[in-house]
Design an enzyme around this catalytic site. Structure first.
Site, mmCIF file in Angstrom:
data_model
loop_
_atom_site.group_PDB
_atom_site.id
_atom_site.type_symbol
_atom_site.label_atom_id
_atom_site.label_comp_id
_atom_site.label_asym_id
_atom_site.label_seq_id
_atom_site.Cartn_x
_atom_site.Cartn_y
_atom_site.Cartn_z
ATOM 1 N N HIS A 36 0.850 -1.189 0.000
ATOM 2 C CA HIS A 36 0.000 0.000 0.000
ATOM 3 C C HIS A 36 0.893 1.248 0.000
ATOM 4 O O HIS A 36 2.095 1.166 0.217
ATOM 5 C CB HIS A 36 -0.824 0.083 1.297
ATOM 6 C CG HIS A 36 -1.695 -1.067 1.595
ATOM 7 N ND1 HIS A 36 -3.056 -1.043 1.375
ATOM 8 C CD2 HIS A 36 -1.438 -2.274 2.156
ATOM 9 C CE1 HIS A 36 -3.597 -2.173 1.783
ATOM 10 N NE2 HIS A 36 -2.632 -2.950 2.256
ATOM 11 N N GLU A 118 2.351 -0.689 4.457
ATOM 12 C CA GLU A 118 2.134 0.666 3.949
ATOM 13 C C GLU A 118 3.482 1.346 3.754
ATOM 14 O O GLU A 118 4.350 1.290 4.635
ATOM 15 C CB GLU A 118 1.325 1.507 4.957
ATOM 16 C CG GLU A 118 -0.101 1.088 5.130
ATOM 17 C CD GLU A 118 -1.065 1.713 4.123
ATOM 18 O OE1 GLU A 118 -0.601 2.430 3.213
ATOM 19 O OE2 GLU A 118 -2.266 1.474 4.270
ATOM 20 N N HIS A 157 -2.465 -2.891 -3.420
ATOM 21 C CA HIS A 157 -3.817 -2.624 -2.940
ATOM 22 C C HIS A 157 -4.745 -2.394 -4.130
ATOM 23 O O HIS A 157 -5.894 -2.845 -4.136
ATOM 24 C CB HIS A 157 -3.790 -1.406 -2.018
ATOM 25 C CG HIS A 157 -5.007 -1.252 -1.172
ATOM 26 N ND1 HIS A 157 -5.261 -0.102 -0.466
ATOM 27 C CD2 HIS A 157 -6.046 -2.082 -0.892
ATOM 28 C CE1 HIS A 157 -6.409 -0.238 0.191
ATOM 29 N NE2 HIS A 157 -6.894 -1.431 -0.049
ATOM 30 N N ASP A 167 -3.244 2.582 -4.902
ATOM 31 C CA ASP A 167 -1.918 2.466 -4.302
ATOM 32 C C ASP A 167 -1.304 1.074 -4.458
ATOM 33 O O ASP A 167 -2.047 0.111 -4.575
ATOM 34 C CB ASP A 167 -1.966 2.887 -2.828
ATOM 35 C CG ASP A 167 -2.948 2.079 -1.979
ATOM 36 O OD1 ASP A 167 -4.134 2.029 -2.323
ATOM 37 O OD2 ASP A 167 -2.509 1.503 -0.977
#
Length: 183
Positions: A36, A118, A157, A167
Site C-alpha cells: 500500500h 504501507e 492494494h 496504491d
C-alpha cells in the site's frame, strides 16, 4: 526471525499496538503480501498523522481531509517511512484492517489471509531508496516466516480493490523491488 519467540513482531520495527486488529479465521493460511501507500495529509510526508490514524487518535480538526477519515478504524501490519524506518502496528499472525472490501484470485476478504505493508508515499512521487531497502528486508523476513508468500503472491492494494484504490500507484517501481528482493 521473530522477536521474543512467536510474537509476530519483525526485527528492526518499532511496535505501536493498534486496537484495529483481531484474530484471523481458524486454519487460515497467510499467503499474500499487499503493498500500500499512504500520506497524511494527502501528498505530505512526515509527522505523526499516519500513526495517529492507525492508533485511533487522528484529530479531525487538524486538517480538512481528516474530517473524512478520522472515524475510520484501519491499520496495517507495517509502515515504512520515507527514511526507511519501520513501525509495526499489528503482529503478523493477527488480522490487520488494511485491505477493506477486496478480492485476490477469487478469494474475498483479503485481510483474512494477507499481510499489509504501507509505504509513506503517494501516486505522484517516487519512493525512496531507503524505503525499497527496508521493504526488501521486511519482505525477506515475512517470506521466511510464511513460505506460501512467494513473489507471485505479492500484490498491490489497487489489484485487490480495483476501481476503489490506486496504491501504491504508478511511482512504485515493481521491477526494482523484485530485483532487489532477489539480489
Amino acid at each position: 526471525m521473530l522477536k521474543h519467540g512467536q510474537t509476530g513482531l519483525l526485527d528492526g520495527a518499532q511496535f505501536h499496538n493498534s486496537a484495529n486488529q483481531d484474530q484471523r479465521p481458524a486454519d487460515c493460511d497467510i499467503d499474500l503480501l499487499v503493498i500500500h501507500s499512504i500520506s497524511l495529509p494527502p501528498g505530505e510526508f512526515g509527522g505523526d498523522w499516519i500513526d495517529d490514524l492507525f492508533m485511533n487518535r487522528l484529530d479531525a480538526d487538524a486538517h480538512p481531509y481528516f474530517q473524512e477519515i478520522s472515524s475510520l478504524k484501519v491499520s496495517c501490519h507495517l509502515l515504512i517511512r520515507r527514511d526507511g524506518s519501520q513501525v509495526q502496528y499489528v503482529p503478523l499472525h493477527h488480522r490487520a484492517w488494511h485491505a477493506g472490501e477486496s478480492n485476490y484470485c477469487g478469494r474475498e476478504r483479503c485481510n483474512d489471509f494477507s499481510i499489509g505493508i504501507e509505504l509513506e508515499g503517494s501516486d505522484e512521487q517516487p519512493f525512496t531508496d531507503a524505503q525499497y531497502a527496508s521493504l526488501v528486508e521486511a519482505t525477506r523476513q515475512i517470506m521466511a516466516i510464511y513460505p506460501n508468500i512467494t513473489q507471485e503472491r505479492i500484490t498491490s492494494h489497487a489489484a485487490i480493490a480495483p476501481g476503489r484504490k490506486t496504491d501504491p500507484g504508478p511511482m512504485f517501481d515493481w521491477q526494482n523491488y523484485f530485483r532487489l528482493l532477489h539480489s
